[in-house]
Design an enzyme around this catalytic site. Structure first.
Site, PDB file in Angstrom:
ATOM      1  N   SER A 132       0.825  -1.212   0.000  1.00 36.37           N
ATOM      2  CA  SER A 132       0.000   0.000   0.000  1.00 36.37           C
ATOM      3  C   SER A 132       0.851   1.250   0.000  1.00 36.37           C
ATOM      4  O   SER A 132       1.938   1.277   0.568  1.00 36.37           O
ATOM      5  CB  SER A 132      -0.909   0.043   1.222  1.00 36.37           C
ATOM      6  OG  SER A 132      -1.645   1.254   1.198  1.00 36.37           O
ATOM      7  N   LYS A 204      -4.687  -6.511   3.400  1.00 33.24           N
ATOM      8  CA  LYS A 204      -4.628  -5.395   2.445  1.00 33.24           C
ATOM      9  C   LYS A 204      -6.036  -5.026   1.985  1.00 33.24           C
ATOM     10  O   LYS A 204      -6.369  -3.849   1.832  1.00 33.24           O
ATOM     11  CB  LYS A 204      -3.745  -5.765   1.239  1.00 33.24           C
ATOM     12  CG  LYS A 204      -3.743  -4.713   0.131  1.00 33.24           C
ATOM     13  CD  LYS A 204      -3.213  -3.386   0.652  1.00 33.24           C
ATOM     14  CE  LYS A 204      -3.208  -2.206  -0.260  1.00 33.24           C
ATOM     15  NZ  LYS A 204      -3.864  -2.082  -1.472  1.00 33.24           N
ATOM     16  N   HIS A 207      -7.653  -3.099   4.677  1.00 33.06           N
ATOM     17  CA  HIS A 207      -7.053  -1.755   4.614  1.00 33.06           C
ATOM     18  C   HIS A 207      -7.809  -0.920   3.583  1.00 33.06           C
ATOM     19  O   HIS A 207      -8.175   0.231   3.819  1.00 33.06           O
ATOM     20  CB  HIS A 207      -5.569  -1.843   4.245  1.00 33.06           C
ATOM     21  CG  HIS A 207      -4.980  -0.558   3.738  1.00 33.06           C
ATOM     22  ND1 HIS A 207      -5.200  -0.073   2.465  1.00 33.06           N
ATOM     23  CD2 HIS A 207      -4.190   0.368   4.351  1.00 33.06           C
ATOM     24  CE1 HIS A 207      -4.577   1.078   2.318  1.00 33.06           C
ATOM     25  NE2 HIS A 207      -3.956   1.369   3.447  1.00 33.06           N
ATOM     26  N   ASN A 208      -8.054  -1.508   2.421  1.00 30.18           N
ATOM     27  CA  ASN A 208      -8.738  -0.767   1.365  1.00 30.18           C
ATOM     28  C   ASN A 208     -10.189  -0.469   1.732  1.00 30.18           C
ATOM     29  O   ASN A 208     -10.699   0.603   1.401  1.00 30.18           O
ATOM     30  CB  ASN A 208      -8.681  -1.540   0.046  1.00 30.18           C
ATOM     31  CG  ASN A 208      -7.343  -1.388  -0.641  1.00 30.18           C
ATOM     32  OD1 ASN A 208      -6.332  -1.145   0.011  1.00 30.18           O
ATOM     33  ND2 ASN A 208      -7.315  -1.523  -1.944  1.00 30.18           N
ATOM     34  N   GLU A 211      -9.982   2.356   3.812  1.00 28.76           N
ATOM     35  CA  GLU A 211      -9.626   3.490   2.934  1.00 28.76           C
ATOM     36  C   GLU A 211     -10.897   4.061   2.266  1.00 28.76           C
ATOM     37  O   GLU A 211     -11.082   5.284   2.217  1.00 28.76           O
ATOM     38  CB  GLU A 211      -8.626   2.990   1.883  1.00 28.76           C
ATOM     39  CG  GLU A 211      -8.312   3.943   0.749  1.00 28.76           C
ATOM     40  CD  GLU A 211      -7.442   3.257  -0.331  1.00 28.76           C
ATOM     41  OE1 GLU A 211      -6.400   2.673   0.006  1.00 28.76           O
ATOM     42  OE2 GLU A 211      -7.825   3.317  -1.520  1.00 28.76           O
TER      43      GLU A 211
HETATM   44  C1  6PG Z   1      -3.145   1.463  -1.723  1.00 21.69           C
HETATM   45  C2  6PG Z   1      -4.449   1.594  -2.461  1.00 21.69           C
HETATM   46  C3  6PG Z   1      -4.432   0.971  -3.803  1.00 21.69           C
HETATM   47  C4  6PG Z   1      -5.787   0.976  -4.499  1.00 21.69           C
HETATM   48  C5  6PG Z   1      -6.258   2.315  -4.886  1.00 21.69           C
HETATM   49  C6  6PG Z   1      -7.460   2.324  -5.822  1.00 21.69           C
HETATM   50  O1  6PG Z   1      -3.217   0.979  -0.614  1.00 21.69           O
HETATM   51  O2  6PG Z   1      -2.103   1.854  -2.227  1.00 21.69           O
HETATM   52  O3  6PG Z   1      -5.456   0.988  -1.704  1.00 21.69           O
HETATM   53  O4  6PG Z   1      -4.015  -0.354  -3.623  1.00 21.69           O
HETATM   54  O5  6PG Z   1      -5.667   0.223  -5.629  1.00 21.69           O
HETATM   55  O6  6PG Z   1      -6.513   3.074  -3.792  1.00 21.69           O
HETATM   56  O7  6PG Z   1      -8.565   1.706  -5.313  1.00 21.69           O
HETATM   57  P1  6PG Z   1      -9.994   1.959  -6.009  1.00 21.69           P
HETATM   58  O8  6PG Z   1      -9.751   2.118  -7.472  1.00 21.69           O
HETATM   59  O9  6PG Z   1     -10.826   0.750  -5.717  1.00 21.69           O
HETATM   60  O10 6PG Z   1     -10.538   3.211  -5.401  1.00 21.69           O
END
Ligand code: 6PG
Length: 500
Positions: A132, A204, A207-208, A211
């Site tokens: 990430s 991960k 985490h997303n 996010e």
């Molecule tokens: C990271 C991000 C990355 C992710 C983008 C796009 O941790 O660096 O999570 O891995 O791919 O943020 O995610 P979306 O296109 O689903 O918004």
């Protein structure tokens, strides 16, 4: 062709791959790289002739495999799904037992479980490592979440700890200031062994999911500032910049302040105003939400963030609906400064709930997939490098240090106190959002989660009675032991009640 053997190989030289390769070479490891398009490899190698470790371009997978020290370690940074399988299938015949493939993409953890199992049967080792931090993270220090066989992790650990982001051991703050050839020295690396097979990619994914919630909550704060208070993007930017100096200090708040200040180079208007309001996604937030549903774990705020993106995507339909459907027409008459502080508090409280949900999901996954996830260590490695990095993660780290068995973050004394002192503002903001017709689904859902979680009794008693009424689905009684089920012989609908 060089005869010097490389420490590690990498397949896939898109920006993430290039940056990760540079990061590895900056730390003195020699890396061999391969890309399907040969020109990309050649250009990349030509542009980076003198890194501390050295970069060797390879024209074929055979050459790549031949250039590596044993056991060979090869990072795959190709598109998740079929492209990853295809590269693995091409590599397998070239490898020897004990060699290690490392998938650094956003793979679905079930794919990682399958790949690890299939490769293990062939004597090969597979690490699914969450990476990430986007392009910048890959270059200067990402947060790395490796899962797979422990002995295989030990083989890659020196490289992983070297290239990961670093935080200050005392404050948990990310260390910055790396430049080409001069990586950060010292600090606590943002990587740790997560667990077997798909555990790293699972973490991960969560985490997303967090996010997604973080981003949506920030958008709701911005929507309230502009929708209720009529603030301009520039004014909002100043508030976010100020928040970034306090409790909400984080990468996403920082970039939000930057974005809201940015003017569109074409029109000179605030940049956010020329961006179409339809959000895209690649699926990791959806996976998190689907998995929360599958595991029977409440993660409503993360799911709301995904649904909010879906709702944003039906732009044309919304434009039509806006001509038909009405909302309130109230104007704000209160204290503006106090309201901004209340939005801050609503954002902070909602954030606590989203993280509580994410970490609760990790606990559910431990049981489901037979993992032992190091929750405290996971909070630690989220402190730097990754997209959700924030001062806040230090508080989560401390919460797990206080109590490694913590059931829910809301129960940690620090977070409990934070929620106690900020919740009046949070409730006020949710009410105002409803009153002013500003959609704030993650704020609402986080508050409902909080109120639900702290409720000794919920209306599910009525729900169970309904289920028993129409389907004889049975119910448990408050005056009987848990797990003992009863059924009431209900009269026909509309008939007199049963005699007592
Ligand atoms: C990271 C991000 C990355 C992710 C983008 C796009 O941790 O660096 O999570 O891995 O791919 O943020 O995610 P979306 O296109 O689903 O918004």
């Amino acid at each position: 062709m060089s005869t010097m053997q490389s420490d590690i190989g990498l397949v896939g030289l898109a920006v993430m791959g290039q940056n990760l390769a540079l990061n590895i070479a900056d730390h003195g490891f020699r890396i061999s790289v391969y890309n399907r398009t040969r020109e990309t490899t050649e250009k990349f190698v030509a542009e980076n002739p003198s890194t501390p470790g050295g970069i060797q371009g390879c024209a074929s997978l055979e050459e790549l495999v031949g250039s590596l020290k044993r056991p060979r370690k090869i990072i795959l940074l190709v598109k998740a799904g079929a492209p990853t399988d295809s590269v693995i299938n091409s590599l397998v015949p070239l490898l020897e037992p004990g060699d290690i493939l490392i998938d650094g993409g956003n793979a679905h953890w079930m794919d990682t479980i399958r790949r690890e199992r299939d490769l293990r049967a062939k004597g090969l080792r597979f690490i699914g490592s969450g990476v990430s931090g986007g392009e910048e993270g890959a270059r200067w220090g990402p947060s790395l979440m490796p899962g797979g066989e422990y002995a295989a992790w030990k083989e890659i650990e020196p490289i992983w700890t070297a290239i990961a982001a670093k935080v200050d051991p005392a404050t948990g703050k990310p260390l910055t200031g790396a430049s080409p050839g001069k990586p950060i020295q010292g600090g606590v690396p943002c990587t740790t062994y997560i667990g077997p097979d798909g555990a790293g990619h699972y973490v991960k994914m969560v985490h997303n999911g967090i996010e997604y919630a973080d981003m949506q909550m920030i958008c709701e704060a911005y929507a309230l500032m502009s929708g209720v208070l009529g603030m301009t993007p520039e004014e909002c930017s100043e508030i976010f910049a100020e928040w970034n100096r306090g409790l909400l200090d984080s990468f996403l708040i920082e970039i939000t302040a930057d974005i809201l200040r940015q003017k569109d180079p074409v029109t000179g208007k605030p940049f956010v105003e020329v961006v179409l309001d339809t959000a895209g996604q690649k699926g990791t937030g959806k996976w998190t939400s689907v998995n929360a549903l599958d595991l029977g774990t409440p993660a409503p705020t993360i799911a709301e963030a995904v649904f909010a993106r879906y709702l944003s995507a039906v732009k044309e339909e919304r434009v039509e609906a806006s001509k038909v459907l009405t909302g309130p027409s109230s104007s704000f008459a209160g204290d503006r400064k106090a309201f901004i502080q209340a939005i801050h508090d609503a954002l902070y409280c909602s954030k606590i709930c989203a993280y509580a949900q994410g970490f609760q999901l990790l606990q559910a996954a431990e049981k489901e997939y037979n993992w032992k996830l190091p929750l405290g260590e996971i909070a630690k490695i989220f402190r730097g490098g990754c997209i959700i990095r924030a001062r806040f993660l230090q508080k989560i780290t401390e919460a797990y240090e206080r109590n490694p068995q913590l059931k829910n973050l809301l129960l940690d004394p620090y977070f409990k106190n934070a929620l106690d002192s900020a919740q009046a503002n949070w409730r006020m903001v949710v009410a105002s959002a409803a009153q002013h017709g500003v959609p704030a689904p993650s704020f609402y859902s986080a508050l409902a989660y909080y109120d639900g979680y702290r409720s000794e009794r919920l209306p599910a008693n009525l729900l169970q009675a309904q289920r028993d009424y129409f389907g004889a689905h049975t119910y448990e009684r408050v005056d009987a032991p848990r797990g003992k089920f009863f059924h009431l012989d209900w009269p026909e609908p509309g008939r007199p009640q049963l005699e007592v």
